[in-house]
Motif scaffolding. Structure first.
Motif, PDB file in Angstrom:
ATOM      1  N   ARG A 288      -8.107   0.498  -2.540  1.00  0.00           N
ATOM      2  CA  ARG A 288      -8.248   0.249  -1.107  1.00  0.00           C
ATOM      3  C   ARG A 288      -7.793  -1.142  -0.735  1.00  0.00           C
ATOM      4  NH1 ARG A 288      -9.109  -0.358   3.793  1.00  0.00           N
ATOM      5  NH2 ARG A 288     -10.845   0.490   4.977  1.00  0.00           N
ATOM      6  N   VAL A 289      -6.985  -1.265   0.311  1.00  0.00           N
ATOM      7  CA  VAL A 289      -6.661  -2.576   0.860  1.00  0.00           C
ATOM      8  C   VAL A 289      -7.950  -3.119   1.476  1.00  0.00           C
ATOM      9  CG1 VAL A 289      -5.377  -3.799   2.652  1.00  0.00           C
ATOM     10  CG2 VAL A 289      -4.238  -2.009   1.332  1.00  0.00           C
TER      11      VAL A 289
ATOM     12  N   THR B  97      -5.769   5.594   0.903  1.00  0.00           N
ATOM     13  CA  THR B  97      -6.648   5.593  -0.266  1.00  0.00           C
ATOM     14  C   THR B  97      -7.312   6.953  -0.455  1.00  0.00           C
ATOM     15  OG1 THR B  97      -7.068   3.230  -0.109  1.00  0.00           O
ATOM     16  CG2 THR B  97      -8.720   4.535  -1.271  1.00  0.00           C
TER      17      THR B  97
ATOM     18  N   ALA C 184       0.839  -1.209   0.000  1.00  0.00           N
ATOM     19  CA  ALA C 184       0.000   0.000   0.000  1.00  0.00           C
ATOM     20  C   ALA C 184       0.872   1.256   0.000  1.00  0.00           C
ATOM     21  CB  ALA C 184      -0.930  -0.002   1.205  1.00  0.00           C
TER      22      ALA C 184
ATOM     23  N   TYR D 199      -4.974   2.268   6.059  1.00  0.00           N
ATOM     24  CA  TYR D 199      -5.135   1.976   4.629  1.00  0.00           C
ATOM     25  C   TYR D 199      -6.227   2.846   4.014  1.00  0.00           C
ATOM     26  CZ  TYR D 199      -2.367  -2.152   5.828  1.00  0.00           C
ATOM     27  OH  TYR D 199      -1.378  -2.989   6.278  1.00  0.00           O
TER      28      TYR D 199
END
Length: 132
Positions: free
Chosen positions: A90-91, A83, A26, A79
């Motif tokens: 997005r994770v 984003t 990420a 996360y």
């Protein structure tokens, strides 16, 4: 992960109590989006205010400043913030949930927590079964 004084310097992987591979992925996607010009960072002043607020919250909780990189139960929110700021994909929240569950299982029984396989059902849920 952004050096506030040198905002083109990214320190990737400096997180604790997180799924490190997911976090590095990420963070790398965030840094890449910045380099590509997909978004701009907040001002130095804004970043400093945010960092100070985080440091002050740690102090108020009686925790050492070294916990500034600790994600733990804030992993999914981290996360989501990456984003929101950068526009990267997005994770899925399920990954943070699996890490949390696995950590709890490790605390319960260090000898058996590896005996299970986690199966992702969707972005929010998972199941777990005993490996054969």
């Amino acid at each position: 992960m952004v050096n506030i004084n040198e905002p083109t310097m990214f320190l990737i992987g400096l997180v604790e109590k997180a799924c490190l591979v997911v976090a590095i992925d990420a963070q790398a996607r965030y840094a890449t989006a910045f380099i590509k010009g997909d978004f701009t960072l907040p001002s130095k002043q804004t970043m400093m205010v945010e960092w100070k607020g985080h440091a002050d919250a740690l102090r108020d909780e009686g925790r050492p400043q070294s916990h500034i990189h600790l994600l733990d139960d804030k992993e999914d929110a981290y996360y989501a913030a990456l984003t929101k700021e950068s526009g990267i994909s997005r994770v899925p929240p399920v990954l943070s949930r699996i890490r949390s569950h696995d950590t709890e299982e490790k605390r319960k029984n260090l000898y058996t927590y590896r005996d299970y396989e986690y199966i992702v059902v969707d972005n929010e849920t998972f199941t777990r079964r005993l490996e054969k």
